[in-house]
Design a protein around this motif. Sequence first.
Motif, PDB file in Angstrom:
ATOM      1  N   ALA A  69     -16.831  -6.122 -10.717  1.00 40.60           N
ATOM      2  CA  ALA A  69     -17.506  -5.157 -10.646  1.00 40.60           C
ATOM      3  C   ALA A  69     -17.749  -4.694 -11.907  1.00 40.60           C
ATOM      4  CB  ALA A  69     -16.748  -3.989  -9.771  1.00 40.60           C
ATOM      5  N   LEU A  70     -16.996  -4.563 -12.793  1.00 35.31           N
ATOM      6  CA  LEU A  70     -17.142  -4.007 -14.132  1.00 35.31           C
ATOM      7  C   LEU A  70     -18.277  -4.985 -14.880  1.00 35.31           C
ATOM      8  CD1 LEU A  70     -13.549  -2.905 -15.491  1.00 35.31           C
ATOM      9  CD2 LEU A  70     -15.770  -1.565 -15.151  1.00 35.31           C
ATOM     10  N   SER A  71     -18.364  -6.211 -14.695  1.00 29.58           N
ATOM     11  CA  SER A  71     -19.104  -7.124 -15.258  1.00 29.58           C
ATOM     12  C   SER A  71     -20.508  -6.769 -14.847  1.00 29.58           C
ATOM     13  CB  SER A  71     -19.014  -8.664 -14.904  1.00 29.58           C
ATOM     14  OG  SER A  71     -19.159  -8.935 -13.601  1.00 29.58           O
ATOM     15  N   LYS A  72     -21.040  -5.894 -13.721  1.00 29.33           N
ATOM     16  CA  LYS A  72     -22.204  -5.782 -13.112  1.00 29.33           C
ATOM     17  C   LYS A  72     -22.593  -4.289 -13.577  1.00 29.33           C
ATOM     18  CE  LYS A  72     -21.159  -8.785  -9.133  1.00 29.33           C
ATOM     19  NZ  LYS A  72     -22.478  -9.690  -9.342  1.00 29.33           N
ATOM     20  N   VAL A  73     -21.900  -3.446 -13.925  1.00 28.63           N
ATOM     21  CA  VAL A  73     -22.184  -2.117 -14.145  1.00 28.63           C
ATOM     22  C   VAL A  73     -23.261  -1.968 -15.339  1.00 28.63           C
ATOM     23  CG1 VAL A  73     -20.080  -1.314 -13.163  1.00 28.63           C
ATOM     24  CG2 VAL A  73     -20.271  -1.486 -15.719  1.00 28.63           C
ATOM     25  N   LEU A  74     -24.125  -0.906 -15.321  1.00 27.83           N
ATOM     26  CA  LEU A  74     -24.981  -0.213 -16.294  1.00 27.83           C
ATOM     27  C   LEU A  74     -24.481   1.038 -16.734  1.00 27.83           C
ATOM     28  CD1 LEU A  74     -28.409  -1.456 -14.605  1.00 27.83           C
ATOM     29  CD2 LEU A  74     -27.088  -2.412 -16.597  1.00 27.83           C
ATOM     30  N   PRO A  75     -24.692   1.553 -17.995  1.00 29.26           N
ATOM     31  CA  PRO A  75     -24.457   2.965 -18.219  1.00 29.26           C
ATOM     32  C   PRO A  75     -24.911   3.705 -17.000  1.00 29.26           C
ATOM     33  CG  PRO A  75     -25.263   1.560 -20.016  1.00 29.26           C
ATOM     34  CD  PRO A  75     -25.419   0.888 -19.071  1.00 29.26           C
ATOM     35  N   GLY A  76     -23.757   4.757 -16.898  1.00 25.52           N
ATOM     36  CA  GLY A  76     -23.951   5.675 -15.629  1.00 25.52           C
ATOM     37  C   GLY A  76     -23.580   5.273 -14.387  1.00 25.52           C
ATOM     38  N   ASP A  77     -23.160   3.841 -14.129  1.00 24.36           N
ATOM     39  CA  ASP A  77     -22.540   3.408 -13.036  1.00 24.36           C
ATOM     40  C   ASP A  77     -21.021   4.079 -12.970  1.00 24.36           C
ATOM     41  OD1 ASP A  77     -24.819   2.334 -12.247  1.00 24.36           O
ATOM     42  OD2 ASP A  77     -24.510   0.334 -12.548  1.00 24.36           O
ATOM     43  N   THR A  78     -20.602   4.131 -11.767  1.00 25.70           N
ATOM     44  CA  THR A  78     -19.198   3.972 -11.239  1.00 25.70           C
ATOM     45  C   THR A  78     -18.655   3.095 -10.355  1.00 25.70           C
ATOM     46  OG1 THR A  78     -19.412   6.513 -11.330  1.00 25.70           O
ATOM     47  CG2 THR A  78     -17.603   5.681 -10.176  1.00 25.70           C
ATOM     48  N   VAL A  79     -17.495   2.389 -10.607  1.00 23.24           N
ATOM     49  CA  VAL A  79     -17.021   1.562  -9.763  1.00 23.24           C
ATOM     50  C   VAL A  79     -15.684   2.432  -8.987  1.00 23.24           C
ATOM     51  CG1 VAL A  79     -15.542  -0.592  -9.915  1.00 23.24           C
ATOM     52  CG2 VAL A  79     -17.359  -0.338 -11.374  1.00 23.24           C
ATOM     53  N   PHE A  80     -15.781   2.385  -7.747  1.00 23.76           N
ATOM     54  CA  PHE A  80     -14.993   3.034  -6.791  1.00 23.76           C
ATOM     55  C   PHE A  80     -14.009   2.015  -6.312  1.00 23.76           C
ATOM     56  CE2 PHE A  80     -18.442   5.971  -6.512  1.00 23.76           C
ATOM     57  CZ  PHE A  80     -17.994   7.084  -6.782  1.00 23.76           C
ATOM     58  N   VAL A  81     -12.849   2.007  -6.374  1.00 23.05           N
ATOM     59  CA  VAL A  81     -11.754   1.208  -5.897  1.00 23.05           C
ATOM     60  C   VAL A  81     -11.068   1.722  -4.825  1.00 23.05           C
ATOM     61  CG1 VAL A  81      -9.733  -0.321  -6.964  1.00 23.05           C
ATOM     62  CG2 VAL A  81     -11.560   0.336  -8.400  1.00 23.05           C
ATOM     63  N   ARG A  82     -11.018   0.901  -3.876  1.00 22.73           N
ATOM     64  CA  ARG A  82     -10.451   1.236  -2.550  1.00 22.73           C
ATOM     65  C   ARG A  82      -9.021   1.055  -2.341  1.00 22.73           C
ATOM     66  NH1 ARG A  82     -14.211   2.387   1.500  1.00 22.73           N
ATOM     67  NH2 ARG A  82     -12.539   3.610   2.145  1.00 22.73           N
ATOM     68  N   ASN A  83      -8.357   1.746  -1.450  1.00 24.49           N
ATOM     69  CA  ASN A  83      -6.871   1.517  -1.297  1.00 24.49           C
ATOM     70  C   ASN A  83      -6.269   0.104  -1.394  1.00 24.49           C
ATOM     71  OD1 ASN A  83      -4.362   2.940  -0.412  1.00 24.49           O
ATOM     72  ND2 ASN A  83      -4.522   1.521   1.196  1.00 24.49           N
ATOM     73  N   GLY A  84      -5.382  -0.226  -2.232  1.00 26.38           N
ATOM     74  CA  GLY A  84      -4.784  -1.446  -2.115  1.00 26.38           C
ATOM     75  C   GLY A  84      -4.408  -1.811  -3.431  1.00 26.38           C
ATOM     76  N   THR A  85      -3.778  -3.003  -3.504  1.00 24.76           N
ATOM     77  CA  THR A  85      -3.078  -3.702  -4.811  1.00 24.76           C
ATOM     78  C   THR A  85      -4.053  -4.756  -5.527  1.00 24.76           C
ATOM     79  OG1 THR A  85      -0.821  -2.838  -3.928  1.00 24.76           O
ATOM     80  CG2 THR A  85      -0.963  -4.500  -5.724  1.00 24.76           C
ATOM     81  N   TYR A  86      -3.966  -4.583  -6.759  1.00 24.61           N
ATOM     82  CA  TYR A  86      -4.995  -5.508  -7.384  1.00 24.61           C
ATOM     83  C   TYR A  86      -3.988  -6.040  -8.592  1.00 24.61           C
ATOM     84  CZ  TYR A  86      -8.454  -2.942  -4.945  1.00 24.61           C
ATOM     85  OH  TYR A  86      -9.137  -2.359  -3.942  1.00 24.61           O
ATOM     86  N   ALA A  87      -3.984  -7.458  -8.546  1.00 23.76           N
ATOM     87  CA  ALA A  87      -3.032  -8.209  -9.543  1.00 23.76           C
ATOM     88  C   ALA A  87      -4.187  -8.579 -10.777  1.00 23.76           C
ATOM     89  CB  ALA A  87      -2.529  -9.018  -8.883  1.00 23.76           C
TER      90      ALA A  87
END
Length: 517
Positions: A69-87
């Motif tokens: 997701a971070l590789s796709k964002v532009l300035p002003g964007d937000t990445v919302f991360v849902r409930n769960g575990t990320y390794a």
Amino acid sequence: MLTILFKAWGNAMRVTAFLTILTAAACSKKSSVPTSEPDRTANGYYVSPDGSDGNTGTINNPLRNINTALSKVLPGDTVFVRNGTYAEKIVFPKSGRLDKYITLKAYPGEKAIIDGTTLSITGKEALVTIRNNSFIIFEGFDVCNYKSTTPWVNINGILVDQGSKNIQLKKNRIYNIEHNVKPEDGRSGHGIEIIGNTDVKMQYILVEENEIHDCNTGYSENLTINGYVDSFIIRKNKIYNAENIGIDAAGGYWANSNPAYNYARNGLISENELYNIDMTTGPIGGAHGHGAIGIYIDGARNITVERNKVHECDRGIGIVSENDAYPTSNCIVRNNFVYNGWRTGIYLGGYLNHTSGGTNDCYVVNNTLYQNDRVTGAFGEIEGEIRLTERCNNNVIKNNIVYARATDVFVHKYTTTGANNVIDNNLYYTTGATKWIWNGTEYTGFAAWKTACGGDAASTNGADPLLISTFAPDLHIQTGSPAKNTGVVIAVAVNGDMDIDGNARIVNNKISKGASQ
């Protein structure tokens, strides 16, 4: 005196300007969470453990990995991360801009965990890295379970470095960051490390409302600001169950190859709570005993430490220097509660028989110290509620309530080094015998003490400050306290405009002793 007053005012102006920038940035951002398929260039992306990196990243078609997701964002964007575990080891790949931060945050009301249980570490690494990027917000995550038994690695929860600017770390929980090796194998790590290690100044760093606990950081600290970092705010964080220093603003530790850049400067450390900072819980304590400090300014300059609660720590607050060329200078410690520490409450000076650094041009004003010094120091001595070691010069200690244990020392100055320190307008109280130490000589009589230190003419000895409660304790003063409105107003830039509770510090040109008005 005018010199340090002017510098204190300048630091206050810098912090005020920083807060103005933060407020403007917050107001310019859209804070609402989209409820329909978002416009990618205006809103952002969603990540879920049930997603796929081949998806479009909408709330109903989420991505799987945060880095994708971070590789796709532009300035002003937000990445919302849902409930769960990320390794994942999260690395921010790009910057936002002044009016358009890039935001990575947990979805509101859900628990997003960045977990290092299955991740390896080589050299110096972190679960979250912000490197040479600016205008970034990281908010609302658990960052945890990153551990190693490999000698000489440096393991971090969050790392910010290489000239990053306008960074906000907010409302995260950092825990179980552990370098589980012997001290001789380089036991080291950080919950959060902010390090200015290039010739590009790191500026406008905000670390706010985070919780750091149960980390094994060895010789390092839980929250560190080091090197070329100019203009930072560390506020409203909670740090506890730590085997070494809680918060450290440092200089002189090889963070930056240019000596002029090798120290943190112009910062505010405010409204934090630190407790159970206890070196004896880890292997480093075997050699040092209760040697950790809750809030530590070590070789940094122009730092204000205010409105914090520091309790059940080895030592409370230190404005100290461990390095020859980096005296701690032009700092203010004000309006703090420091209580039930194992050793000293507030500590100034260079390390005894160790360095030529010291503490210069600092204020220790309007603090309430209560029953620290539960054990003796490294030399079998009582360190004192307020401790001055080597090379303390031109410091001011006023308006403090010093409520000591029956066997305690109010003020302990160890050596004859240092000069022109002003001690006055304090309130001393103990249920035991009064005791001060000046240049290594003990004094039990107040008159003899005043003659020896050349100060404290307007101080009070033996009057109960009438704290609200000594049971919990509640260190606020009662209405009839002899500390009420009996302090001296130096200047708003020195005393502060708010007491520990956020109430007006100076009322009708009167100020109380201690941290509460």
